[in-house]
Design a protein around this motif. Sequence first.
Motif, mmCIF file in Angstrom:
data_model
loop_
_atom_site.group_PDB
_atom_site.id
_atom_site.type_symbol
_atom_site.label_atom_id
_atom_site.label_comp_id
_atom_site.label_asym_id
_atom_site.label_seq_id
_atom_site.Cartn_x
_atom_site.Cartn_y
_atom_site.Cartn_z
ATOM 1 N N ALA A 86 0.818 -1.212 0.000
ATOM 2 C CA ALA A 86 0.000 0.000 0.000
ATOM 3 C C ALA A 86 0.856 1.267 0.000
ATOM 4 N N GLY A 87 2.175 1.104 0.002
ATOM 5 C CA GLY A 87 3.060 2.254 -0.101
ATOM 6 C C GLY A 87 3.545 2.836 1.202
ATOM 7 N N TYR A 88 3.508 2.063 2.271
ATOM 8 C CA TYR A 88 4.018 2.543 3.551
ATOM 9 C C TYR A 88 5.449 2.087 3.750
ATOM 10 N N GLY A 89 6.198 2.872 4.508
ATOM 11 C CA GLY A 89 7.598 2.584 4.766
ATOM 12 C C GLY A 89 7.791 1.704 5.992
ATOM 13 N N PRO A 90 9.019 1.247 6.179
ATOM 14 C CA PRO A 90 9.297 0.294 7.260
ATOM 15 C C PRO A 90 9.068 0.863 8.664
ATOM 16 N N ARG A 91 9.315 2.134 8.854
ATOM 17 C CA ARG A 91 9.119 2.710 10.192
ATOM 18 C C ARG A 91 7.644 2.738 10.570
ATOM 19 N N TRP A 103 12.445 -0.419 -0.584
ATOM 20 C CA TRP A 103 11.877 0.760 0.074
ATOM 21 C C TRP A 103 12.087 2.044 -0.723
ATOM 22 N N PRO A 104 13.273 2.289 -1.294
ATOM 23 C CA PRO A 104 13.426 3.509 -2.099
ATOM 24 C C PRO A 104 12.480 3.547 -3.306
ATOM 25 N N ALA A 105 12.273 2.389 -3.943
ATOM 26 C CA ALA A 105 11.354 2.342 -5.092
ATOM 27 C C ALA A 105 9.920 2.599 -4.647
ATOM 28 N N ILE A 106 9.539 2.048 -3.508
ATOM 29 C CA ILE A 106 8.181 2.282 -2.987
ATOM 30 C C ILE A 106 8.011 3.761 -2.666
ATOM 31 N N ALA A 107 9.023 4.347 -2.034
ATOM 32 C CA ALA A 107 8.954 5.775 -1.692
ATOM 33 C C ALA A 107 8.847 6.625 -2.955
ATOM 34 N N ARG A 108 9.622 6.278 -3.966
ATOM 35 C CA ARG A 108 9.582 7.022 -5.230
ATOM 36 C C ARG A 108 8.180 6.920 -5.853
ATOM 37 N N ARG A 109 7.614 5.714 -5.852
ATOM 38 C CA ARG A 109 6.258 5.547 -6.413
ATOM 39 C C ARG A 109 5.243 6.394 -5.659
ATOM 40 N N LEU A 117 6.718 11.864 2.787
ATOM 41 C CA LEU A 117 7.373 10.554 2.821
ATOM 42 C C LEU A 117 7.719 10.128 4.247
ATOM 43 N N LEU A 118 8.117 11.072 5.069
ATOM 44 C CA LEU A 118 8.416 10.739 6.467
ATOM 45 C C LEU A 118 7.159 10.263 7.183
ATOM 46 N N ARG A 119 6.023 10.897 6.930
ATOM 47 C CA ARG A 119 4.754 10.460 7.543
ATOM 48 C C ARG A 119 4.359 9.067 7.072
ATOM 49 N N ARG A 120 4.735 8.730 5.856
ATOM 50 C CA ARG A 120 4.430 7.403 5.317
ATOM 51 C C ARG A 120 5.352 6.338 5.907
ATOM 52 N N GLY A 121 6.387 6.762 6.644
ATOM 53 C CA GLY A 121 7.213 5.797 7.362
ATOM 54 C C GLY A 121 8.542 5.474 6.721
ATOM 55 N N PHE A 122 9.011 6.310 5.810
ATOM 56 C CA PHE A 122 10.317 6.071 5.199
ATOM 57 C C PHE A 122 11.393 6.771 6.019
ATOM 58 N N ASP A 123 12.589 6.188 6.033
ATOM 59 C CA ASP A 123 13.663 6.762 6.848
ATOM 60 C C ASP A 123 14.216 8.025 6.203
ATOM 61 N N ALA A 124 14.880 8.816 7.008
ATOM 62 C CA ALA A 124 15.374 10.121 6.575
ATOM 63 C C ALA A 124 16.384 10.012 5.439
ATOM 64 N N ALA A 125 17.215 8.984 5.437
ATOM 65 C CA ALA A 125 18.212 8.827 4.370
ATOM 66 C C ALA A 125 17.535 8.610 3.020
ATOM 67 N N THR A 126 16.520 7.767 2.996
ATOM 68 C CA THR A 126 15.775 7.514 1.754
ATOM 69 C C THR A 126 15.069 8.778 1.288
ATOM 70 N N VAL A 127 14.418 9.446 2.219
ATOM 71 C CA VAL A 127 13.684 10.669 1.893
ATOM 72 C C VAL A 127 14.642 11.737 1.378
ATOM 73 N N GLY A 128 15.758 11.922 2.062
ATOM 74 C CA GLY A 128 16.735 12.919 1.645
ATOM 75 C C GLY A 128 17.288 12.629 0.260
ATOM 76 N N ALA A 129 17.605 11.364 0.025
ATOM 77 C CA ALA A 129 18.151 10.987 -1.280
ATOM 78 C C ALA A 129 17.125 11.222 -2.387
ATOM 79 N N LEU A 130 15.876 10.900 -2.134
ATOM 80 C CA LEU A 130 14.840 11.098 -3.151
ATOM 81 C C LEU A 130 14.574 12.573 -3.422
#
Length: 168
Positions: free
Chosen positions: A80-85, A112-118, A142-155
């Motif tokens: 459903a597009g939620y992150g690991p956190r 996780w990066p691909a899910i975050a990008r989608r 993206l942070l609210r969706r549960g992705f980590d800061a490194a993934t969010v920052g990179a995206l």
Amino acid sequence: MTDRDDTRRARRTKPVPSALGKAVDLLSRREQSRRELKTKLARGGYAREEVEAAVETVVDKGYQDDARFAAVLARTRAGAGYGPRRIAAELKSHGVADAAIAEALAETDADWPAIARRQLERHYGRGGTSDPKERAKRAAFLLRRGFDAATVGALTRAEFGDPGDTFD
């Protein structure tokens, strides 16, 4: 009141199932965590001892398993597009042990990066932005969706055109 009314009323009322019967019924609909099952049975008016006995029985028979519940929920939420956190926090709220949470997240084999990008593209479209406020808004999403800061920052850097830390 007539005899006919009594007969109709008697047909409408169902016998109350035992706590074990209710637990099996709940588990037949979907996976439940042990804590969730106990809460639902207690709310149903069953005595604490009966609830404990019913839950122990369904666990012993393999009808309920927190690790299986965690794996199902992790796969569903990742899809459903939620992150690991966010998934880990939800599993924690269901009373699932940390080891089972880690195992469930590892078993999802999610990119996780691909899910975050989608999610980012789905919500904001494919176009990037150079506006710092808009980038912050997208990062917060993206942070609210549960992705980590490194993934969010990179995206968000990749979206802006910053060459470092991209996930292409």
